[in-house]
Design a protein around this motif. Structure first.
Motif, PDB file in Angstrom:
ATOM      1  N   ALA A 411       7.573  -7.765   8.068  1.00 49.87           N
ATOM      2  CA  ALA A 411       6.077  -7.944   7.721  1.00 49.87           C
ATOM      3  C   ALA A 411       5.760  -6.909   7.159  1.00 49.87           C
ATOM      4  O   ALA A 411       6.299  -5.516   7.188  1.00 49.87           O
ATOM      5  CB  ALA A 411       5.518  -8.258   9.231  1.00 49.87           C
ATOM      6  N   ALA A 412       4.945  -6.978   6.068  1.00 48.70           N
ATOM      7  CA  ALA A 412       3.923  -5.839   5.354  1.00 48.70           C
ATOM      8  C   ALA A 412       2.920  -5.474   6.431  1.00 48.70           C
ATOM      9  O   ALA A 412       2.002  -6.304   6.776  1.00 48.70           O
ATOM     10  CB  ALA A 412       3.396  -6.383   4.299  1.00 48.70           C
ATOM     11  N   VAL A 413       2.937  -4.259   7.007  1.00 50.74           N
ATOM     12  CA  VAL A 413       1.914  -3.723   7.883  1.00 50.74           C
ATOM     13  C   VAL A 413       1.241  -2.517   7.273  1.00 50.74           C
ATOM     14  O   VAL A 413       1.801  -1.670   6.837  1.00 50.74           O
ATOM     15  CB  VAL A 413       2.590  -3.324   9.187  1.00 50.74           C
ATOM     16  CG1 VAL A 413       1.702  -2.909   9.947  1.00 50.74           C
ATOM     17  CG2 VAL A 413       3.282  -4.591   9.695  1.00 50.74           C
ATOM     18  N   GLY A 418      -4.250   2.745   6.205  1.00 50.31           N
ATOM     19  CA  GLY A 418      -4.660   1.632   5.199  1.00 50.31           C
ATOM     20  C   GLY A 418      -3.729   1.435   4.189  1.00 50.31           C
ATOM     21  O   GLY A 418      -3.646   0.571   3.228  1.00 50.31           O
ATOM     22  N   GLU A 419      -2.350   2.244   4.274  1.00 43.98           N
ATOM     23  CA  GLU A 419      -1.226   1.934   3.423  1.00 43.98           C
ATOM     24  C   GLU A 419      -0.262   1.125   3.835  1.00 43.98           C
ATOM     25  O   GLU A 419      -0.124   1.245   5.032  1.00 43.98           O
ATOM     26  CB  GLU A 419      -0.833   3.281   2.882  1.00 43.98           C
ATOM     27  CG  GLU A 419      -1.729   4.182   2.012  1.00 43.98           C
ATOM     28  CD  GLU A 419      -1.248   5.518   1.530  1.00 43.98           C
ATOM     29  OE1 GLU A 419      -1.698   5.567   0.523  1.00 43.98           O
ATOM     30  OE2 GLU A 419      -0.318   5.967   2.331  1.00 43.98           O
ATOM     31  N   TYR A 420       0.384   0.355   2.976  1.00 47.23           N
ATOM     32  CA  TYR A 420       1.460  -0.650   3.383  1.00 47.23           C
ATOM     33  C   TYR A 420       2.640  -0.052   3.637  1.00 47.23           C
ATOM     34  O   TYR A 420       3.122   0.746   2.694  1.00 47.23           O
ATOM     35  CB  TYR A 420       1.529  -1.685   2.461  1.00 47.23           C
ATOM     36  CG  TYR A 420       0.460  -2.941   2.534  1.00 47.23           C
ATOM     37  CD1 TYR A 420       0.544  -3.864   3.737  1.00 47.23           C
ATOM     38  CD2 TYR A 420      -0.461  -2.950   1.757  1.00 47.23           C
ATOM     39  CE1 TYR A 420      -0.477  -4.633   3.735  1.00 47.23           C
ATOM     40  CE2 TYR A 420      -1.675  -4.006   1.877  1.00 47.23           C
ATOM     41  CZ  TYR A 420      -1.579  -4.773   2.801  1.00 47.23           C
ATOM     42  OH  TYR A 420      -2.485  -5.638   2.810  1.00 47.23           O
ATOM     43  N   PHE A 421       3.402  -0.809   4.596  1.00 44.14           N
ATOM     44  CA  PHE A 421       4.896  -0.309   4.731  1.00 44.14           C
ATOM     45  C   PHE A 421       5.506  -1.579   5.271  1.00 44.14           C
ATOM     46  O   PHE A 421       4.790  -2.533   5.627  1.00 44.14           O
ATOM     47  CB  PHE A 421       5.103   0.914   5.601  1.00 44.14           C
ATOM     48  CG  PHE A 421       4.842   0.633   7.152  1.00 44.14           C
ATOM     49  CD1 PHE A 421       5.719   0.185   8.151  1.00 44.14           C
ATOM     50  CD2 PHE A 421       3.564   0.936   7.485  1.00 44.14           C
ATOM     51  CE1 PHE A 421       5.291   0.147   9.353  1.00 44.14           C
ATOM     52  CE2 PHE A 421       3.230   0.733   8.928  1.00 44.14           C
ATOM     53  CZ  PHE A 421       3.975   0.271   9.802  1.00 44.14           C
ATOM     54  N   LYS A 456       5.317   2.711  -5.545  1.00 43.62           N
ATOM     55  CA  LYS A 456       3.769   2.589  -5.663  1.00 43.62           C
ATOM     56  C   LYS A 456       3.031   2.454  -4.533  1.00 43.62           C
ATOM     57  O   LYS A 456       2.731   3.182  -3.818  1.00 43.62           O
ATOM     58  CB  LYS A 456       3.327   1.870  -7.025  1.00 43.62           C
ATOM     59  CG  LYS A 456       3.845   2.273  -8.433  1.00 43.62           C
ATOM     60  CD  LYS A 456       3.567   1.042  -9.367  1.00 43.62           C
ATOM     61  CE  LYS A 456       4.119   1.731 -10.697  1.00 43.62           C
ATOM     62  NZ  LYS A 456       3.685   0.800 -11.880  1.00 43.62           N
ATOM     63  N   ALA A 457       2.819   1.058  -4.310  1.00 41.83           N
ATOM     64  CA  ALA A 457       1.988   0.776  -3.334  1.00 41.83           C
ATOM     65  C   ALA A 457       2.769   0.675  -2.022  1.00 41.83           C
ATOM     66  O   ALA A 457       2.076   0.564  -0.957  1.00 41.83           O
ATOM     67  CB  ALA A 457       1.297  -0.779  -3.511  1.00 41.83           C
ATOM     68  N   LEU A 458       4.050   0.234  -1.724  1.00 40.78           N
ATOM     69  CA  LEU A 458       4.643   0.444  -0.552  1.00 40.78           C
ATOM     70  C   LEU A 458       5.365   1.632  -0.378  1.00 40.78           C
ATOM     71  O   LEU A 458       6.114   1.941  -0.962  1.00 40.78           O
ATOM     72  CB  LEU A 458       5.836  -0.794  -0.928  1.00 40.78           C
ATOM     73  CG  LEU A 458       6.813  -1.015   0.636  1.00 40.78           C
ATOM     74  CD1 LEU A 458       5.856  -1.586   1.513  1.00 40.78           C
ATOM     75  CD2 LEU A 458       7.919  -2.019   0.013  1.00 40.78           C
ATOM     76  N   LYS A 459       4.680   2.077   0.662  1.00 41.37           N
ATOM     77  CA  LYS A 459       4.809   3.469   1.162  1.00 41.37           C
ATOM     78  C   LYS A 459       6.137   3.925   1.908  1.00 41.37           C
ATOM     79  O   LYS A 459       6.463   5.061   2.014  1.00 41.37           O
ATOM     80  CB  LYS A 459       3.828   4.201   1.770  1.00 41.37           C
ATOM     81  CG  LYS A 459       2.426   4.176   0.920  1.00 41.37           C
ATOM     82  CD  LYS A 459       2.627   4.931  -0.300  1.00 41.37           C
ATOM     83  CE  LYS A 459       1.286   4.611  -1.452  1.00 41.37           C
ATOM     84  NZ  LYS A 459       1.283   5.663  -2.469  1.00 41.37           N
TER      85      LYS A 459
END
Length: 506
Positions: A411-413, A418-421, A456-459
């Motif tokens: 899952a994207a959590v 507030g950043e996605y992993f 980028k957005a997926l940390k």
């Protein structure tokens, strides 16, 4: 059974020789649509969308697409199917005999699909076509002298307040087997009617030595657990010690590859794997040729198919269907291209989006492979990971670690800031150390979009490993254990948090 086996094999051989040339796919599908519309022209749905007039139009398929919109389940149910329990002739003549509760993996609750007499007949017809195709596999007579074990959901159907019987489609099928099926069908209707999964499998394990099983059908995860329990119960080295004629496994429901290695461990001799696309919405495709698991579409069995490209022509950036997507017919599809499947059927489904994504592996005959679900497309931050790409990475990860990983969830959590992993949970005995980095690298090499997202957005990603016992315990807690149950590989954040909370309990 020996004489019967010889007769069955001879019958299949004769049928294969007597088969006439099939219509072209396009002609066959136009005939199916015309027949479906003609049968449903006097239903409420048919009158609303002018089916009588459509039958007078020269280009029926184009007119059908113009007049009838594409429906997802929620739309089809709210506008039409919800009325079929109380009124006749809604989307199909008469009332349905049953409602199939979908064991699918998307949505907040089970879908309820109407099951008509014609629909049951179409499923039997596709099954017969699959059996007839066994001629090309050249199986020995011993297969046809043996019995078939179908690990279905419970055949003990519920009765709702309107008097309709409900259950999963496999349980409905088993409950409607004619009496003569008892000659070769196992575990038999009495055991199949046991509602509790563990009790049913224990009953199967007790009876197993008395049977001569040549073929098994079911979802790989639950069939594997059943075989392992039989082996444990009778202290066997492999399943062929009691079922020496076991030669065929008809898989379905989920991709088989992540289970292949563990199936090989419980078998002494190689078995033939046939794939089936058997859903609550129909028996849509089946493996018909040796040395492949590609599935032939059932083009002349009461189904009309349409295909929406699973790219910018059909889907928006959020992974949802565009308002006016490109829609193609069977004679317009391309080899190697992925499509969202749209179905019209003799169950009264019309331009219905099942939610599966398929890819054409052959055009003559049209053969497909299921590559995932529209909701299994992990694209929250542009990672664009399909189920097929995730399966491939998991298989490579298992191979690198000399282990097997049958099931996984991701899952994207969002983290604390507030950043996605991506949160992964793997069902395996592998040690978790270093798995996150290895899996991350495999996914980057498999998909350039994932690599861009990771920059980028997926940390980051996190990997947790749970045992098979923990996994089945979680399914039991959520009433998702056994039969035809399929667990979503791509979870919503809330569902993943429930899983993490469960596995963290002492």
């Amino acid at each position: 059974m020996a004489i019967l086996g010889k007769l069955i094999k001879a019958g299949i051989d004769i049928t294969s020789k007597l088969q006439f040339a099939e219509d072209s796919p396009g002609v066959s599908q136009e005939k199916q649509l015309r027949e479906l519309i003609n049968q449903a022209k006097n239903t409420a749905f048919g009158k609303y969308y002018g089916f009588e007039e459509l039958l007078q139009v020269e280009d029926l398929i184009s007119a059908f697409r113009t007049e009838v919109p594409i429906f997802n389940y929620e739309e089809m149910h709210a506008q039409w199917w919800s009325r079929q329990e109380r009124f006749a002739d809604i989307t199909w003549p008469g009332k349905p005999d049953f409602f199939a509760r979908s064991s699918g993996t998307t949505g907040k609750s089970s879908k309820r699909i109407p099951i008509t007499k014609e629909f049951m007949g179409s499923m039997r017809a596709v099954g017969t076509s699959m059996i007839n195709s066994l001629h090309d596999f050249d199986f020995p007579e011993t297969l046809f002298e043996s019995e078939v074990l179908m690990l279905s959901s419970s055949a003990n159907l519920d009765e709702n307040e309107q008097g309709f019987k409900e259950g999963e489609i496999s349980g409905i099928n088993v409950s409607n087997f004619p009496g003569w099926y008892d000659m070769f069908y196992r575990p038999g209707k009495e055991i199949a009617a046991i509602s509790d999964w563990d009790e049913r499998v224990n009953a199967i394990a007790d009876q197993a030595p008395e049977w001569n099983i040549g073929a098994i059908a079911g979802i790989p995860s639950w069939v594997l657990l059943m075989l392992q329990r039989i082996i444990e119960r009778h202290q066997l080295s492999n399943i062929h010690e009691i079922w020496p004629n076991f030669q065929v496994f008809a898989s379905g429901g989920v991709a088989f590859e992540t289970y292949r290695e563990d199936f090989e461990k419980v078998c002494k001799t190689p078995i033939t794997i046939l794939d089936t696309y058997l859903a609550s919405e129909g028996f849509i495709a089946y493996t018909c040729q040796p040395e492949t698991m590609n599935m032939k579409l059932a083009l002349s069995h009461g189904y009309f198919f349409e295909f929406i490209p699973f790219d910018e022509r059909g889907m928006n950036e959020s992974g949802n269907l565009k308002k006016d997507p490109v829609v193609l017919g069977i004679d317009e599809v391309e080899l190697g291209q992925e499509y969202v499947l749209i179905l019209s059927s003799c169950a009264g489904a019309w331009r219905y989006m099942i939610g599966d994504v398929i890819r054409f592996e052959s055009l003559s005959p049209p053969q497909i492979k299921i590559t995932g679900r529209t909701k299994f497309f992990l694209n929250v931050v542009g990672s664009q990971l399909s189920e097929e790409k995730m399966d491939k990475a998991i298989l490579e990860l298992a191979e690198e670690n000399n282990t097997s990983i049958n099931e996984y969830m991701v899952a994207a959590v969002k983290d604390e800031v507030g950043e996605y992993f991506h949160q992964w949970v793997l069902v395996s005995e592998v040690k978790p150390d270093g798995l996150a980095g290895k899996l991350d690298d495999l996914l980057k090499s498999a998909n350039k979009n994932y690599a861009v997202a990771r920059s980028k957005a997926l940390k980051g990603i996190d990997v947790k490993v749970i045992s098979k016992d923990q996994y089945t315990a979680f399914l039991a807690q959520t009433n998702k254990k056994g039969g035809q149950t399929k667990t979503p590989k791509v979870m919503k954040e809330e569902k993943m948090k429930l899983l993490l909370e469960f596995i963290s309990q002492p």
